[in-house]
Structures are given as C-alpha cells and as structure tokens.
Enzyme design. Structure first.
Site, PDB file in Angstrom:
ATOM      1  N   ASP A  54       0.680  -0.919   0.227  1.00  0.00           N
ATOM      2  CA  ASP A  54       0.039   0.151  -0.129  1.00  0.00           C
ATOM      3  C   ASP A  54       1.086   1.128   0.346  1.00  0.00           C
ATOM      4  OD1 ASP A  54      -3.409   0.735   1.896  1.00  0.00           O
ATOM      5  OD2 ASP A  54      -2.224   1.662   0.254  1.00  0.00           O
TER       6      ASP A  54
HETATM    7  C1  GLC Z   1      -4.527   4.182   0.043  1.00  0.00           C
HETATM    8  C2  GLC Z   1      -5.701   2.917  -0.042  1.00  0.00           C
HETATM    9  C3  GLC Z   1      -4.908   1.963  -1.223  1.00  0.00           C
HETATM   10  C4  GLC Z   1      -4.685   2.825  -2.158  1.00  0.00           C
HETATM   11  C5  GLC Z   1      -3.341   3.707  -2.131  1.00  0.00           C
HETATM   12  C6  GLC Z   1      -3.766   4.376  -3.446  1.00  0.00           C
HETATM   13  O1  GLC Z   1      -3.676   4.362   0.861  1.00  0.00           O
HETATM   14  O2  GLC Z   1      -4.730   2.350   1.368  1.00  0.00           O
HETATM   15  O3  GLC Z   1      -6.492   1.413  -1.213  1.00  0.00           O
HETATM   16  O4  GLC Z   1      -5.021   2.219  -3.749  1.00  0.00           O
HETATM   17  O5  GLC Z   1      -2.971   4.358  -1.235  1.00  0.00           O
HETATM   18  O6  GLC Z   1      -4.011   5.407  -3.357  1.00  0.00           O
END
Ligand code: GLC
Length: 656
Positions: free
Chosen positions: A220
């Site tokens: 993430d």
């Molecule tokens: C965020 C989310 C994830 C998302 C990523 C990119 O923090 O937890 O689900 O795809 O960052 O935006």
C-alpha cells in the site's frame, strides 16, 4: 520495476512504474479503485461511479460481480491504466470500519470468496491486472498505519484469509496489495509481530507456499517498512516510490543482505502477469488509452443501474411496495436530492459526470414532479405528508478511508423527521444509503425500508426500478443489521485497540457467527432480504453424504429471484461457530416455476485449520447442514457423521 516512480514521468496515475525501453518493458500505470477509475479533479466526470464492493456483495449474484469487474476494467483500458487497485475484499469484522463499503465480502469469507473470483475475472478479462486488497487483516481504519492486529492463526486462516486465497487460487488474480497494519498471528510454537508487508507467515507461507501465487505483491502507499525483511518476506514492489527499494535495495543486493535470486524472483513475479496479459507483446492496448479520454458510456450506465437495482435489499414491506404511478407521494430528506449517498470517500471514491438523485429518478418514473423537502424543511414536510398517499424518505451516511465510523446511527434530524412523518402518514417508505450496517430504529413505525448501500451514479433510477416494481428486489444483507451500536460488545482491547494493539479475542465470532453463539436476534440478519413475490422451499434431501438438493418454487404472481443458502455446523470443538455459510445459489423463477438447487460440499468445506499441523484437516464427528433463505430463516436441517482424518488435506492430495 520493483518500486514506483514519483518523478515527472508519471502522467497522472495514482501509481506509476516507468518503462524500460531498452528491454521493451512497458510502464505500469496503476490507478484506484474498487468502484471505478478515480480521476484527479481535472478529469472529473470522465469515468463511471459504479456500485461499491459491498453493494455488489449484496447481490449474491456471481454474474453481477463479473459484469461489474468487466465494465470497470474497460474504463481502465480507455484511461491507459493496466492495473486496477481493486477489488477490496476484507471481511467486515468491525461494523463501523470506515472502508467496509469497499469490501465485497461483507461479514463472511465464503460470500467474499464466491464474489471476488468473478469480479477479478471480469477485470482481468479486459486485459487489466486486478489487485486484491488489503492483504491482510487491515480490518479497521483507526490507527491503520500502525495498529498491530493480533489473532490466533486458526481465526486468521478460517475467517480472514480465505477470500484472498480464493482470489489467488480460483480467481487467478495477478497482484495483491499488502496493507499498512502490523500483524501478530498466534501459532502453536511462537508469536511474531511483523508489518503486513514483511510478514513471513502471510506473505510467504500462505501466499507462495500454500496458494502457489505467481503474481506480485505491491505495498500500500507507504506501507513498506524496510528493505531486507520486506524483500525476503515476499514484497515485490514498493509503492508509490523507492524509499526502501531503490538505492537501499541495490546496496542490499550488492552486499549480500538480499540474494540476487530474491531480486530476480521479484522481477519475475511482476513480469509474469505482464507477459500473461500480453502487455509485452502489445503495449499499445494501454498506450492508446489516455487520462483525458472520456471512458463513460450508456452501456456502463446501464450496468450500474442493473447491478444497483439488484443490490437493493428490501428489509421491510407491509405491502405498500411496489407503488403504482397513481400514488401521490412526496420526497423528503437531504439524501433524496441535495446530498445523495451514491459512493464512498477516500481513495475508493469516483466523481461521476452525473448522479441521478432519488427525487429525479422517482419523478421521471412516476411521470410527475414530486414535491421535495429537505431534512430541515420538517414542518412543511409533515404538513404535506398529511395530504399525499405516501412519503419516500431518503436517508443516509457516508464513510471513508482513514477513519472508522463513530456510530451506526443515522442523523438525529432525519430520525426525528421520519418519526414525525410516520405519525401523519401510514405509508412512509425509507430508502437508505449506507456504507455498511446501520441502525434502523424506525423499522416498526414505517411501511417499508429499502437498503441501497452505495449504488453508484444511477441511484435514483435504480431506486425507482425497485419502488415501482420494474425490478423485483432480490438482494440479501451481506452484513448483520444490529439493534444497537456495538451490540457485539467489542472492548477497547478488541477495537480500536489499546496501546496500538487490537486483540481478536472474539476469535471466529463476528457478525452472524456472534449472534448465533449468543442467541441474540439482530434487527435484520445476514442473508436476509424480501421480494415482491413468495417462494416455497421443499423436497430438501441428502442424496449422498455431502450432497444436498432442494426445490425452490415461485408461489407468487411476479417473477423474482431467491438466494438459497447452505450453512454448515462443525463438530462442537468450542472454536467453530454454530454454523457458517458454505453454499448459495440465486435462482430466477417465473410465477409457478420450480428449480432444483444442488450443493456438493468439498473436503475443504468440512475441514478446519488445525493449528498444531498448520494445515487444513477434516475433523471427525457430527456435522449439521442448514438450508434456508437467510442465516435465520432455515427451511431444512440435517445431520451427518463424518469420519475425518488425522492427516492434513495437503498430505492427502500428495498421496492422491
Ligand atoms: C491508499 C489506500 C489504497 C489505495 C492507495 C493508492 O492509502 O489504502 O487502497 O489503493 O493508497 O491510492
């Protein structure tokens, strides 16, 4: 390749890995999210806001999940994005989790497993790589960037891991996103706390050894916490940049802290799907796409409307629905016009070109401009309600990433006005927009309640389809609707955690599993949903051990669909819930039509995760089978004695 680029090369995707032109390796253009392509503000309105993951889960319709995935994937292609950061799948342990709306599982791993597979296939059949998230046990938003989720490994493997396993083993998902949280899986020999993106048990033992995952794991955004540990545990790609996986990784390989073979494996994990999806042979499929393309279409608008109207759960109807166009009604509530609840907040949000509000949809379908009253127009609304046949009240709440909900309750002014309206009009129809479970204290006072979850941009048309009977509601609750906040009695230690540690002392007992164990009747149970017709379930029988069949007949006057559910009770070992979902079929029936539904339980269905051998094993003893139209409306039960095995499923397969 093993980390994102946050430099100028990124044309504007959420994640970007620059091409390696000398090797003909195209860029990876990653983008959110689980309910459609999230655009930056300058492209707002050029993509479709689809129903949210939980909303699709409420259909209990595998075909709907596939069509949802396929339509979203088509828009990612148009936008030149070859990786969709979705679907989200985490099991809803905590009813107030701010991201439950994104997760297709609801509160049950079997529902999630059955729905994520077609969703992944729908996305990937368009050539876009799906990304199942958040791996693993990211089951709350409070302190999500550091909370230590602590549980026994059996709970982890039986409740929280199966949906990811299904996405990999049955869905062939090509990428996963490991999550922000830390993870402690209590095992027979030892407990080890590690960040999810460097957790050997989940990232290596489960994902690579047990599930034979061939794709890649990305972090993430900002969830990478180191170089050597993360690389050795199986994190293939750091997102969004290269804090740990650029110079630091190069140095680690050069000094031998990370073997070259590990780096090679990381590259192979990423390249394998790229070859598999044809990106190496024909990059133009995506380079022809562009962020400024308008990816919307009438076809996709129709998909949104179709899925959404089949995802709406009718939880109460005293006969007032379906309406006919002669019925004089007013529309009340901010959610009916000025603040429609169509999609969740955060990285999963999509800003659509339009939203059909409840007022617009009902006015169009009824052929007359209904009078509208905001929540604050309470006196005028109550007066008007005295002179019409019915009141359609839209009420709702939203939630999003980064925060859990503070309550499951709807807003005070809405609740008060619903109560006042019900005193002067016997036909108050409440339509809810909700990111998960909500409290419905007015259920005894109103004539009907239609739960829409977060249906996407065609909200008003989908509601009108159901309210006027053009679509016979067939959805079922994917989460339990409680009688009160925190009815399951989570302590602070359990959620949101104390000193950064959330302890899953409830074990398997969340959702209907908890209500069954504690013999508490919820407001509306998991798997519940009404129809405009009636069904009869009969002639249930067990033709052979682990094989069951029932006949479902539409005994009403209109076509409709019923979801026949099979729940399995394990030998009582003090750990397993009274019964868990192990089968469902949605049957569409004309009036008077009968269909036979068949179930065949597998060896895995009747297995537990034995933490002493750290594998699945069939226990011996008496099992029970319960078949019905919700987790509480059981039409037929049966018992069978199963002679289990002391050996694990894996060893059996090896022998076979
Ligand atoms: C965020 C989310 C994830 C998302 C990523 C990119 O923090 O937890 O689900 O795809 O960052 O935006």
């Amino acid at each position: 390749m093993v980390h994102g680029d946050t430099n100028h090369q990124n044309p504007g995707y959420v994640g970007y890995v620059a091409p390696i032109r000398e090797l003909n390796i195209p860029a990876l253009t990653l983008n959110d999210g689980p309910q459609g392509f999230r655009t930056s503000s300058n492209y707002a309105g050029t993509t479709t806001c689809f129903p949210s993951g939980m909303t699709v889960g409420a259909t209990w319709n595998r075909t709907a999940a596939y069509l949802w995935g396929k339509a979203m994937g088509e828009e990612f292609v148009s936008k030149g994005s070859n990786v969709q950061l979705g679907p989200g799948v985490n099991v809803a342990r905590i009813p107030k989790n701010g991201r439950n709306f994104e997760y297709i599982s609801g509160e049950d791993p079997y529902l999630g497993s059955q729905m994520v597979v077609p969703a992944v296939k729908g996305i990937q059949d368009t050539g876009v790589i799906a990304n199942v998230k958040h791996f693993i046990n990211n089951n709350q938003e409070t302190q999500r960037q550091g909370v230590n989720e602590v549980m026994d490994i059996r709970t982890h493997m039986e409740l929280y891991a199966p949906v990811f396993e299904a996405a990999v083993v049955d869905g062939g998902v090509a990428s996963l996103m490991c999550s922000y949280n830390r993870l402690t899986l209590q095992r027979a020999e030892y407990n080890q706390t590690q960040w999810a993106c460097e957790n050997v048990q989940s990232m290596t033992n489960e994902l690579r050894h047990m599930w034979k995952f061939q794709g890649w794991v990305m972090s993430d955004w900002g969830a990478t916490h180191g170089t050597q540990l993360d690389a050795m545990a199986g994190l293939d790609q750091e997102m969004p940049g290269g804090r740990f996986y650029s110079d630091a990784l190069q140095k680690a390989v050069q000094n031998g802290d990370v073997p070259m073979a590990t780096l090679d494996a990381m590259a192979v994990h990423i390249l394998t799907p790229m070859f598999q999806f044809g990106m190496m042979d024909d990059p133009s499929k995506f380079t022809n796409g562009s962020l400024d393309t308008n990816a919307t279409s009438d076809a996709h608008n129709a998909v949104v409307r179709e899925i959404a109207s089949n995802a709406m759960v009718l939880v109460k109807n005293n006969g007032v629905l379906p309406l006919d166009t002669k019925t004089k009604f007013i529309v009340v509530g901010d959610a009916g016009q000025i603040s429609p609840k169509f999609g969740g907040k955060g990285s999963g949000s999509v800003v659509p070109a339009y939203v059909v509000t409840g007022l617009e949809g009902l006015s169009k379908r009824s052929g007359s401009d209904a009078q509208y009253f905001k929540t604050s127009d309470s006196d005028a609304a109550v007066n008007a309600a005295k002179n019409v046949d019915a009141v359609v009240y839209f009420v709702g709440v939203l939630s999003g990433e980064g925060n859990d909900r503070t309550t499951l309750s709807l807003s005070g002014p809405d609740l008060s006005l619903i109560s006042e309206l019900a005193k002067v009009n016997k036909n108050v129809i409440v339509v809810t927009g909700n990111p998960g479970a909500i409290l419905l204290p007015f259920s005894d006072d109103v004539a009907a309640i239609l739960v829409t979850f977060l249906p996407g941009q065609e909200l008003g048309n989908s509601v009108a389809d159901v309210i006027y009977g053009d679509v016979n509601p067939s959805a079922k609750l994917p989460v339990t609707f409680p009688n009160k906040d925190n009815e399951q009695g989570f302590t602070d230690e359990q959620w949101p955690g104390v000193d950064g540690k959330a302890t899953y002392s409830e074990g398997m007992f969340v959702g209907y599993r908890w209500y069954d164990k504690n013999n508490v009747t919820p407001k509306y149970e998991f798997g519940f949903g009404l129809s405009y017709t009636t069904f009869d379930v009969k002639s249930c029988a067990s033709n052979r051990t682990m094989e069951y069949s029932c006949e479902v007949t539409n005994t009403g006057k209109v076509a409709g669909a019923e979801v026949l559910q099979l729940y399995l009770g394990f030998p009582d070992d003090g750990f397993e819930p009274l019964k868990v979902l192990k089968g469902f079929e949605k049957v569409f029936l004309q009036p008077g039509e009968t269909q036979t539904v068949k179930y065949e339980l597998t060896k895995r269905d009747v297995s537990i995760f034995d933490d002493s051998m750290e594998d699945w094993r069939q226990p011996s003893g008496e099992f029970s089978v319960h078949i019905g139209t919700s987790s509480r409306k059981i039409n037929w039960s049966n018992k069978f004695t199963h002679v289990g095995l002391t050996k694990s499923l894996t060893s059996q397969k090896t022998q076979e």
